[in-house]
Structures are given as structure tokens and as C-alpha cells.
Design an enzyme around this catalytic site. Structure first.
Site, short mmCIF file in Angstrom:
data_model
loop_
_atom_site.label_atom_id
_atom_site.label_comp_id
_atom_site.label_asym_id
_atom_site.label_seq_id
_atom_site.Cartn_x
_atom_site.Cartn_y
_atom_site.Cartn_z
N GLY A 7 51.91 29.66 -1.11
CA GLY A 7 52.13 29.04 0.20
C GLY A 7 50.80 28.60 0.82
CG LEU A 9 48.09 33.00 5.30
CD1 LEU A 9 46.64 32.71 5.74
CD2 LEU A 9 48.82 33.81 6.38
CB ILE A 32 61.15 39.39 0.89
CG1 ILE A 32 61.43 38.21 1.81
CG2 ILE A 32 59.79 39.30 0.23
CD1 ILE A 32 60.55 38.22 3.07
CB ALA A 55 58.33 33.52 7.05
CE1 TYR A 120 59.33 31.79 11.86
CE2 TYR A 120 58.36 31.07 13.93
CZ TYR A 120 58.21 31.56 12.64
OH TYR A 120 56.96 31.81 12.15
CE LYS A 124 57.34 35.61 11.06
NZ LYS A 124 56.91 35.68 9.64
#
Ligand SMILES: NC(=O)c1ccc[n+]([C@@H]2O[C@H](COP(=O)([O-])OP(=O)(O)OC[C@H]3O[C@@H](n4cnc5c(N)ncnc54)[C@H](OP(=O)(O)O)[C@@H]3O)[C@@H](O)[C@H]2O)c1
Length: 282
Positions: A7, A9, A32, A55, A120, A124
Site C-alpha cells: 500500500g 504507507l 484481516i 483498511a 469510515y 476506525k
């Protein structure tokens, strides 16, 4: 172990840990949202530390698919928290400025009460709570406005690519000037994560480049760097009518880092210049 290793990051995190024994896992290697998949990955590799960048984070998709959003961002994080605790691994998890509602109008610190405005942000935040209560050895890192040399896989690029593409296609570009954030260079964030995990100051951190700007000011700096003459028009977020609420102000102060003497994050416009110069060279 880096989850989401290809990804935006994740790829910079893998880069900054290149002298270590890194296990880079992509979505092909681990899901995940599935407890068994996470458990198998941790039992197979026995990592000392897991960094989760995975995510479900296209905001409009999250709004339409709340179950999927919670399945990945909340339950997926819960699966990681339990597996890390059971395997005695430290969990480093990436969260978001979108846990706030934007009403504060001055930089948010870690002890400010979250109040997310959309699916979202809520999903999170639930992920953060699972970690907090299930996995004592953790670093939860909230960040904002990421860009880096790898594309954001969920969004198919970053704001810089979007602006440069629009400049080729349109005579006039309208950009919002009443949403304020801190654009953050993924390589700066990855380096700070590398430094922070050398400590045992576990807990919740805000980590972004310093300073703040509107999306319009961000766009101005990009065009200024390339010396592009663009008719850039500042507009209100209301111009892009959307059912989805977003915080108008989501600037994070790196307060927990300041308290441990570790906030040397450079200003967002300096980081942007460095990133754009490297990109130009390449
Ligand atoms: N981008 C931003 O501006 C921003 C701002 C604030 C916070 N954040 C947070 O920062 C983190 C990293 O963002 P990014 O821009 O680097 O994201 P990205 O480029 O979309 O990378 C996410 C990575 O996670 C993988 N992944 C997605 N769902 C997964 C799942 N269910 N199981 C396993 N792997 C999965 C993706 O693989 P596939 O693509 O193959 O599915 C991808 O490798 C996210 O947690 C996000 O919430 C991002």
C-alpha cells in the site's frame, strides 16, 4: 510483520525497515477480516511486532457498505489485537483524523473526545477501542492526508496525482477551501513510526507533518512547484453536494510525541517540496 505491505504507507514502512528482518504481507497473504487468517499468519511467522496499515477506506464505499467497513476496520483490527496479545507481539495500528467532527477549530490532541461523522470514522474508532481493551502493548497512530511514492491502493492514487491529471484535462479546477487538514508524507510518517517503536511508550499518538492548509492551499503549492499556470478556483465543500459528512477541520497536533520529545516532524509544505523534487528526479 507489515500488513498492507504494497500500500501507499505500507511500502514506505517496508523501505524504512529494510535493514531489519521484515515480513511484508499483502492482501493475498492475509485477510484481516477473518480471524483464522490473522491467527495463521501470526503463528506461521511469529513476529515480535505487527504494523497494520490495512483498511477499507474509500469513504463513499464505507458509507454504502457499513458491514464491510466494520468487518475490516473494526473486527479486522479486533482479530489483530487478539492474535498479537496471544502471540506476545506488539501491535502498531494506523488510524485516522476522521475520528473527529471538526468542530474544535484548533489542532486536536490525543485526549480530545472523538466524534466521527461517517461510517469510515466510526468503524476506525471502534478498531481503536478493540486494540485499547484487548492488546496492552500497542501504538495507535492517527494520521491525515497521506501521499507518497506508491499509489493509495484504495483510492487509486493521491491528491497530487488527481490535481496534475485535472490540470491536463480542464481549463478551470475547483478545489475546496473550507476543509482544513495536514497533508502528510508517508516516508516521514514511516520514519517516525520506526523511531517510536524503539521506545516502550505505548499508547495513542497523532503523527502528521506539522502546520495545516485547506485542500485549495495544498493544490496551490503543487501547481506552484511545477510552475503550472492553472485557473484554480476556491469553492466551499457545499459545492460538491454529498450526503456524506466530513470534518471541516481535522488538524492533529502531535502532542503525545511532543511530550516525549519526539516531535521533529517537518512542516507539510517542506515535506511536499522534498517529495515533489524526488518525484521530478525520477
Ligand atoms: N490515505 C490517507 O489519506 C489516509 C489518511 C488517514 C489515515 N489513513 C489510514 O492509513 C492507512 C494506510 O493507508 P494507505 O493510503 O497506505 O492505504 P492503501 O494504499 O489503500 O493500502 C492499504 C493496504 O491494505 C491492504 N488491505 C486492504 N484491505 C485488507 C484486508 N481486509 N486484509 C488485508 N489487507 C488488506 C490493501 O491491499 P489491496 O489493495 O490488495 O486490497 C493495501 O495493500 C489506512 O489504515 C487508512 O485508514 C489513510
Amino acid at each position: 510483520m507489515v500488513i498492507g505491505a504494497n500500500g501507499q504507507l505500507g511500502s514506505d514502512i517496508v523501505k524504512v525497515f529494510s535493514s531489519e528482518n521484515v515480513i511484508p504481507l499483502t492482501h493475498k497473504d492475509v485477510e484481516i477480516a477473518e480471524g483464522a487468517s490473522v491467527k495463521n499468519a501470526l503463528e506461521a511467522y511469529k513476529p515480535d511486532l505487527v504494523i497494520n496499515t490495512a483498511a477499507y477506506h474509500r469513504i463513499s464505499d464505507c458509507e454504502k457498505n457499513a458491514l464491510k467497513s466494520f468487518g475490516i476496520n473494526s473486527i479486522g483490527t479486533k482479530n489483530l489485537a487478539i492474535a498479537c496479545r496471544e502471540n506476545k507481539a506488539i501491535l502498531v495500528h494506523i488510524s485516522t483524523d476522521y475520528v473527529f467532527d471538526g468542530e474544535k477549530k484548533e489542532p486536536y490532541i490525543e485526549s480530545d473526545s472523538p466524534r466521527p461523522l461517517n461510517v469510515y470514522g466510526i468503524s476506525k474508532l471502534a478498531g481503536e477501542y478493540y486494540i485499547k481493551y484487548l492488546c496492552p502493548k500497542h501504538f495507535i497512530i492517527r494520521t491525515s492526508g497521506l501521499y507518497g511514492s506508491a499509489k493509495c491502493r484504495a483510492k487509486g492514487g493521491n491528491f497530487i496525482d488527481l490535481m496534475l491529471n485535472l490540470a491536463k484535462e480542464q481549463d478551470e479546477i475547483e478545489v475546496v477551501n473550507d476543509e482544513v487538514l495536514t497533508p502528510t508524507y508517508t516516508l516521514d510518517l514511516a520514519r517516525k513510526i520506526r523511531d517510536l517503536i524503539q521506545t516502550d511508550y505505548f499508547g495513542l499518538y497523532h503523527i502528521t507533518n506539522n502546520g495545516s492548509c485547506s485542500w485549495h492551499q495544498f493544490a496551490e503549492k503543487i501547481f506552484e512547484f511545477y510552475n503550472l499556470k492553472v485557473n484554480l478556483k476556491a469553492v466551499s465543500a457545499e459545492r460538491f453536494a454529498s450526503e456524506i459528512k466530513r470534518p471541516r477541520y481535522s488538524v492533529l497536533r502531535n502532542y503525545a510525541l511532543e511530550k516525549i520529545g519526539m516531535d521533529d516532524m517537518r512542516k507539510w509544505d517542506e515535506a511536499l517540496k522534498v517529495f515533489l523534487s524526488r518525484r521530478k528526479e525520477q
